[in-house]
Design a protein around this motif. Structure first.
Motif, mmCIF file in Angstrom:
data_model
loop_
_atom_site.group_PDB
_atom_site.id
_atom_site.type_symbol
_atom_site.label_atom_id
_atom_site.label_comp_id
_atom_site.label_asym_id
_atom_site.label_seq_id
_atom_site.Cartn_x
_atom_site.Cartn_y
_atom_site.Cartn_z
ATOM 1 N N ASP A 170 0.812 -1.209 0.000
ATOM 2 C CA ASP A 170 0.000 0.000 0.000
ATOM 3 C C ASP A 170 0.854 1.272 0.000
ATOM 4 O O ASP A 170 0.443 2.301 0.538
ATOM 5 C CB ASP A 170 -0.931 -0.010 1.214
ATOM 6 N N GLN A 171 2.043 1.203 -0.584
ATOM 7 C CA GLN A 171 2.963 2.350 -0.635
ATOM 8 C C GLN A 171 3.278 2.901 0.753
ATOM 9 O O GLN A 171 3.778 4.016 0.892
ATOM 10 C CB GLN A 171 2.383 3.479 -1.507
ATOM 11 N N ARG A 172 3.017 2.079 1.785
ATOM 12 C CA ARG A 172 3.283 2.536 3.152
ATOM 13 C C ARG A 172 4.366 1.718 3.831
ATOM 14 O O ARG A 172 5.288 2.280 4.440
ATOM 15 C CB ARG A 172 1.997 2.480 3.986
ATOM 16 N N PHE A 173 4.272 0.397 3.730
ATOM 17 C CA PHE A 173 5.200 -0.466 4.448
ATOM 18 C C PHE A 173 6.130 -1.168 3.456
ATOM 19 O O PHE A 173 5.686 -1.713 2.446
ATOM 20 C CB PHE A 173 4.435 -1.488 5.285
ATOM 21 N N LEU A 174 7.428 -1.164 3.778
ATOM 22 C CA LEU A 174 8.460 -1.678 2.883
ATOM 23 C C LEU A 174 9.263 -2.752 3.586
ATOM 24 O O LEU A 174 9.564 -2.645 4.783
ATOM 25 C CB LEU A 174 9.409 -0.555 2.454
ATOM 26 N N LEU A 175 9.610 -3.791 2.847
ATOM 27 C CA LEU A 175 10.416 -4.885 3.385
ATOM 28 C C LEU A 175 11.454 -5.288 2.346
ATOM 29 O O LEU A 175 11.125 -5.459 1.164
ATOM 30 C CB LEU A 175 9.529 -6.090 3.721
ATOM 31 N N THR A 176 12.702 -5.434 2.780
ATOM 32 C CA THR A 176 13.768 -5.935 1.916
ATOM 33 C C THR A 176 14.488 -7.062 2.637
ATOM 34 O O THR A 176 14.993 -6.869 3.757
ATOM 35 C CB THR A 176 14.777 -4.836 1.549
ATOM 36 N N LEU A 177 14.526 -8.218 2.005
ATOM 37 C CA LEU A 177 15.269 -9.378 2.516
ATOM 38 C C LEU A 177 16.359 -9.727 1.509
ATOM 39 O O LEU A 177 16.076 -9.854 0.312
ATOM 40 C CB LEU A 177 14.350 -10.572 2.713
ATOM 41 N N THR A 178 17.577 -9.894 1.995
ATOM 42 C CA THR A 178 18.704 -10.212 1.109
ATOM 43 C C THR A 178 19.544 -11.312 1.726
ATOM 44 O O THR A 178 19.771 -11.332 2.941
ATOM 45 C CB THR A 178 19.595 -8.978 0.875
ATOM 46 N N GLY A 179 19.999 -12.216 0.893
ATOM 47 C CA GLY A 179 20.949 -13.235 1.315
ATOM 48 C C GLY A 179 21.975 -13.459 0.224
ATOM 49 O O GLY A 179 21.634 -13.522 -0.956
ATOM 50 N N ARG A 180 23.220 -13.536 0.619
ATOM 51 C CA ARG A 180 24.286 -13.773 -0.354
ATOM 52 C C ARG A 180 25.276 -14.774 0.215
ATOM 53 O O ARG A 180 25.609 -14.741 1.403
ATOM 54 C CB ARG A 180 25.010 -12.472 -0.717
ATOM 55 N N ALA A 181 25.755 -15.656 -0.678
ATOM 56 C CA ALA A 181 26.803 -16.623 -0.318
ATOM 57 C C ALA A 181 27.968 -16.428 -1.270
ATOM 58 O O ALA A 181 27.786 -16.397 -2.488
ATOM 59 C CB ALA A 181 26.268 -18.052 -0.420
ATOM 60 N N ASP A 182 29.161 -16.271 -0.703
ATOM 61 C CA ASP A 182 30.388 -16.076 -1.493
ATOM 62 C C ASP A 182 31.391 -17.159 -1.145
ATOM 63 O O ASP A 182 31.633 -17.446 0.044
ATOM 64 C CB ASP A 182 31.010 -14.715 -1.195
ATOM 65 N N GLY A 183 32.002 -17.708 -2.181
ATOM 66 C CA GLY A 183 33.092 -18.643 -1.986
ATOM 67 C C GLY A 183 34.365 -18.080 -2.591
ATOM 68 O O GLY A 183 34.389 -17.710 -3.771
ATOM 69 N N SER A 184 35.428 -17.984 -1.797
ATOM 70 C CA SER A 184 36.679 -17.371 -2.241
ATOM 71 C C SER A 184 37.805 -18.389 -2.277
ATOM 72 O O SER A 184 37.984 -19.188 -1.342
ATOM 73 C CB SER A 184 37.071 -16.225 -1.307
#
Length: 1008
Positions: A587-601
């Motif tokens: 509703d242009q009011r509540f915002l959610l951002t979920l992020t996950g990252r996996a790195d192999g070096s």
């Protein structure tokens, strides 16, 4: 100079010329908001190139006289400026769009873009206007003072010198603190001088974990996203931007002249009593003491007699120049867009033999194939040369340097030839010999080809697949030659060395995005990533001595009589990554951002190669709540909260393996070479991890007349890569381990305001951008836990860089002989504080005096516009830090051998507490290190830019669409105690290398 005069003539006379009137008619219309269709009251409307203007009434209605073909310009606070060309119609309906900096502004967030109103992370966007205001050599320089929390300090004053960039402080000791730079979607490593700043469209800085976690192991130190200019559909535009200017030294070091140096040398001998005569080495009772004391050689005595003094600085320094030329062609159709640019930049320094030249070309192409497929590329080609990077004839060394050269010495003989040794000092040579053409050559050449190639396909509505491939080739070659008559060779055989490095890096990214709106209230944006990045580089070096002729320089090194060393190296690393991000808006009011990252070096061993970096961010658009929708105060109000983890693997490859080094041993009575273990293998090395939290508030007041953001953050970095101390019985001093913990806390404030807004095009306008930030850095744990590591100057509860020394309390005075002797000093010597009160000065009396971290930093830009004139003034400040001055610190204070700053030193007739008495028995005074600490606070007026925009009709008279000329002054003013009170050169970079300079230039921007 002729070009500058021509600019000034245009600047003075053309604004009042070429007024052409066409046949006018009455135009009426209505102006509404594109957001909700409401009528806009007070919109300024005027006919470009004329004095005719009006405003809309409460119903959004206006009426104005204009001719067919005229352009109506509409401006309104909080909305984008819009131009409307008058045609046949006499009645118009115009919808204004919300302006940049407001709800619909698109911001680059990494692997995509978002509307500013939908962002949950701490991201700072730097406008194109701000980027263009200060001429810069490289992209990182453009960041200085522009973004809260981004600390940018110049690393030197030589042409081509870079900057040090820190986003929200330092987190690591050994794994690097530089942010990740991403150019057109492709991460790069170094080489920022290869990129032409004129090609840059925008820069966005990701600061908190929510924003940077999508880059995982690369994002712990922040991410700088650079977007280059691309073509747009419509007519083809040709842009030519150029400037030329002169650079002059900002200030000369205030050194002793010949007379002052002679007296200082006498005083250094008055302080020493001869064991033979019982009198001072320089006895004032001897009327011929200058000769009899033997402290002056024949050249010095002649200079004293004749009153001669050599100002070595002014013999060494000259005026430099800087110029830049950029030509670009851009345009496109509904299917093909292009931007082609050529660039030339040349910076000639104020020290002879120091310069930087760069040639660049860029091709950006975007091609639509049907309705669902798009391909494109961005290719940079760059060639640069830098001279004098590792040369410093301005040095303040004990045995060489302009700053310490004896002013009683003679630079030239009677025939005008440079004298090899200006005095009888057998170690010091004439610094002017270092700038004789061909005597010292230090040249770097860099060739680079960097591309970003992409293909994008819309699989079905809402689902897109994009592949990015970014190959990056870079060839570096550095040659160094030192002729016989230089300080390095002291009349011996010429020496040379050569080093080459070839690097190939690539990034391959596969990105899947899905966007869907459900029931008009639910917006979903999902991004998935699979990527590989790899770097492979190899280098060779050779060092020789005894070239048969100096004309060989560093080219035919095989002709040398002695090859001192030959070396080569190779390294390779690879990172494999997976990432997923979910953005949800209700509703242009509540915002959610979920992020996950996996790195192999590949830099870590099996079992520790992978790092996992999650983040969560929440946002609340308070302005969209019913209780604020009718508010006349708030035009935007959003609360943000984020938490996440990022990593750092910025160590050199092969650190987890046990390394060997070459050694010498006895083999049957003869010397032989072999190898021995030099480091202990540590399979347990793993990623440094930074956990951070951020609270942010975005606001807009009075229809976005005032906009800004407030950020509060804390980050905690664990598993710091540090050498763990080992018992000496192990045969090793230390082993690289994950042992330390650091914390950063800070506050950032950014405010932009439209202070005065005019209702017509020719009226006065004033806008301001201000950012302030502070960061507190603390070490929480080290290799031995919560125990200070005094040997490496690392202290629990303090920043990573501190100044730890004795506390200067003044100078020992007459009558304090006994007390001075008790503290192992002498009258006229530096007096330091007995902190622990044990009656002696010992290492326990050392204290933490300060840190290089300022208590407050920021930037302030004021922009003014009146009629065709525009003026911007940009100031940058760092307040509250401390500097350790190499300008003072490397001088052999008052030993009586080399020249000094014109300091207030102690004598019996001048009982000062500033600097100690000269003493020829002391190469450096007791506790002399305490003399090099100063306040690092400063305010610099970094740039003043005054321009004039010619009217559209005048531009058209030369076949152009727009024409602007400008004058600019860089570094015109510096306010600093270090400069005003102690005659320091530059508090931002307190070095004894190339001094800072001011640049005054004239420029031209023309669009055809």
């Amino acid at each position: 100079m002729k070009k500058i005069k021509h600019f000034l003539v245009l600047f003075t006379f053309l604004p009042g010329c070429l007024v052409v009137l066409g046949q006018t008619k009455r135009i009426s219309g209505t102006v509404t908001s594109s957001g909700d269709g409401t009528a806009l009251n007070g919109v300024s409307i005027w006919v470009k190139g004329s004095e005719r203007g009006t405003t809309t009434d409460e119903s959004g209605v206006f009426a104005i006289d204009a001719a067919k073909g005229d352009t109506l310009r509409l401006t309104y606070v909080g909305y984008r400026q819009q131009d409307v060309v008058v045609g046949e119609a006499n009645a118009l309906t115009i919808r204004l769009e919300l302006s940049a900096g407001n709800l619909d502004e698109v911001v680059v967030v990494g692997y995509g873009t978002q509307k500013k109103q939908d962002i949950t992370g701490a991201i700072t966007s730097i406008s194109t206007q701000a980027l263009r205001e200060v001429p810069a050599t490289s992209a990182p320089q453009m960041l200085q003072g522009r973004a809260a929390g981004v600390d940018v300090v110049h690393a030197g004053n030589k042409p081509g010198a870079g900057v040090t960039v820190r986003v929200r402080g330092r987190r690591s000791f050994n794994a690097g603190n530089d942010p990740l730079y991403v150019v057109d979607g492709i991460p790069i490593s170094g080489g920022f001088n290869d990129i032409n700043p004129d090609d840059i469209e925008s820069i966005d800085v990701l600061k908190d974990a929510s924003a940077t976690a999508i880059y995982g192991s690369r994002g712990a130190n922040g991410v700088v996203l650079v977007t280059t200019k691309r073509g747009k559909s419509g007519r083809t535009n040709i842009h030519y931007d150029a400037y030329y200017g002169s650079s002059t030294i900002m200030r000369y070091a205030e050194l002793m002249n010949g007379e002052e140096f002679a007296e200082y040398k006498r005083e250094s001998r008055r302080a020493v009593i001869s064991p033979v005569t019982g009198r001072p080495l320089y006895d004032d009772e001897d009327p011929n003491a200058d000769v009899n004391s033997g402290i002056f050689d024949a050249v010095e005595l002649q200079s004293i007699t004749e009153g001669r003094s050599t100002d070595w600085q002014r013999l060494m320094i000259k005026d430099g120049s800087v110029q830049n030329h950029g030509l670009s062609v851009s345009g496109g159709t509904d299917h093909t867009n292009f931007n082609i640019s050529l660039g030339y930049f040349n910076d000639v320094g104020i020290l002879k033999g120091q310069d930087f030249t760069r040639y660049t070309t860029r091709l950006n192409v975007d091609q639509k194939i049907g309705k669902r497929v798009k391909v494109g590329m961005s290719t940079l080609g760059s060639y640069s040369e830098r001279n004098g990077e590792d040369v410093n004839p301005y040095n303040a060394g004990a045995d060489f340097g302009t700053l310490t050269e004896n002013p009683l010495g003679i630079p030239y003989d009677e025939n005008g030839n440079i004298i090899f040794r200006p005095t009888s000092d057998g170690l010091r040579t004439n610094p002017l010999l270092e700038i004789v053409p061909g005597a010292v050559i230090n040249k770097s050449k860099v060739v680079r080809l960097f591309s970003s190639i992409y293909g994008e396909a819309e699989v079905f509505d809402g689902l897109k697949f994009r592949m990015n491939f970014g190959p990056d080739l870079r060839q570096d070659r550095k040659g160094d030659f030192r002729g016989s008559l230089t300080n390095a060779r002291q009349g011996g055989d010429p020496a040379a060395n050569n080093a080459e490095n070839f690097a190939f890096q690539y990034a391959w990214e596969n990105i899947l995005t899905y966007q869907k709106t459900l029931s008009e209230k639910h917006q979903l944006d999902i991004t998935g990533l699979y990527s590989v990045q790899s770097l492979q580089q190899e280098g060779t070096t050779i060092n020789v001595l005894g070239l048969p002729v100096e004309s060989l320089e560093y080219y035919n090194l095989g002709a040398a009589s002695t090859i001192n060393s030959v070396g080569s190296d190779y390294e390779k690393w690879t990172i494999l990554s997976y990432m997923a991000r979910i953005n949800y808006i209700f509703d242009q009011r509540f915002l959610l951002t979920l992020t996950g990252r996996a790195d192999g070096s590949s830099k870590f061993s099996t079992g520790n190669k992978w790092g996992y970096f999650p983040s969560l961010a929440l946002g609340w658009n308070l302005k969209n709540e019913q209780f604020l929708q009718e508010s006349n105060l708030f035009s935007n109000l959003k609360l943000r909260l984020s938490y996440g983890e990022t990593g750092n693997e910025g160590i050199m490859p092969y650190q987890t393996q046990g390394l060997v080094s070459r050694t010498v041993y006895d083999f049957d009575g003869s010397s032989a070479f072999g190898y021995r273990p030099s480091t202990i293998r540590n399979d347990g090395l793993k990623w440094e991890t930074t956990k951070s939290a951020n609270i942010g508030l975005d606001f807009g007041l009075w229809n976005n007349r005032v906009t800004g953001a407030i950020e509060v953050y804390q980050s905690r970095t664990t598993d710091l890569l540090l050498p763990r101390v080992l018992p000496i019985t192990s045969g090793y001093n230390s082993i690289l381990s994950n042992v330390g913990v650091k914390r950063n806390r800070g506050l950032e404030v950014s405010v932009s305001s439209l202070n005065i807004v005019s209702n017509d095009e020719q009226g006065f306008e004033w806008a301001t951008d201000l950012n302030l930030y502070t960061n507190q850095e603390q070490i929480l744990e080290l290799s031995q836990g919560k125990v200070d590591d005094i040997g490496n100057l690392r202290f629990i509860g303090h920043p990573a860089v501190v100044y730890y020394d004795y506390v200067k309390a003044g100078i020992w005075q007459l009558g304090q002989e006994g007390e001075a002797e008790q503290y192992s000093s002498i009258v006229g010597g530096v007096k330091v504080k007995d902190v622990n009160g044990n009656g002696v000065i010992d290492p326990d009396d050392r204290q933490i005096l300060g840190s290089d971290i300022p208590k407050l930093s920021g930037g302030l830009t004021n922009r003014f516009r009146y009629k065709g004139f525009d003026l911007s003034i940009f100031a940058f400040a760092r307040l509250g830090g401390m500097i350790q001055s190499t300008e003072y610190g490397t001088f052999r204070f008052l030993s009586g051998r080399v020249n000094q700053y014109r300091v207030d030193y102690w004598t019996k007739d001048n009982p000062t507490n500033a600097f100690p008495q000269p003493n020829s028995n002391l190469e450096t005074p007791y506790f002399g290190s305490t003399l090099r600490y100063f306040s690092g606070s400063f305010v610099k007026i970094r740039n003043i830019n005054l321009g004039y925009n010619f009217s559209e009709r005048i531009a058209r008279s030369i076949g152009a669409q727009s024409l602007r000329i400008y004058l600019s002054a860089q570094n015109p003013l510096v306010f600093s105690e270090y400069v005003s009170k102690y005659s320091g050169l530059d508090p931002e970079n307190p070095t004894n290398s190339t001094p800072p300079s001011r640049v005054f230039l004239a420029g031209l921007n023309v669009r055809f």
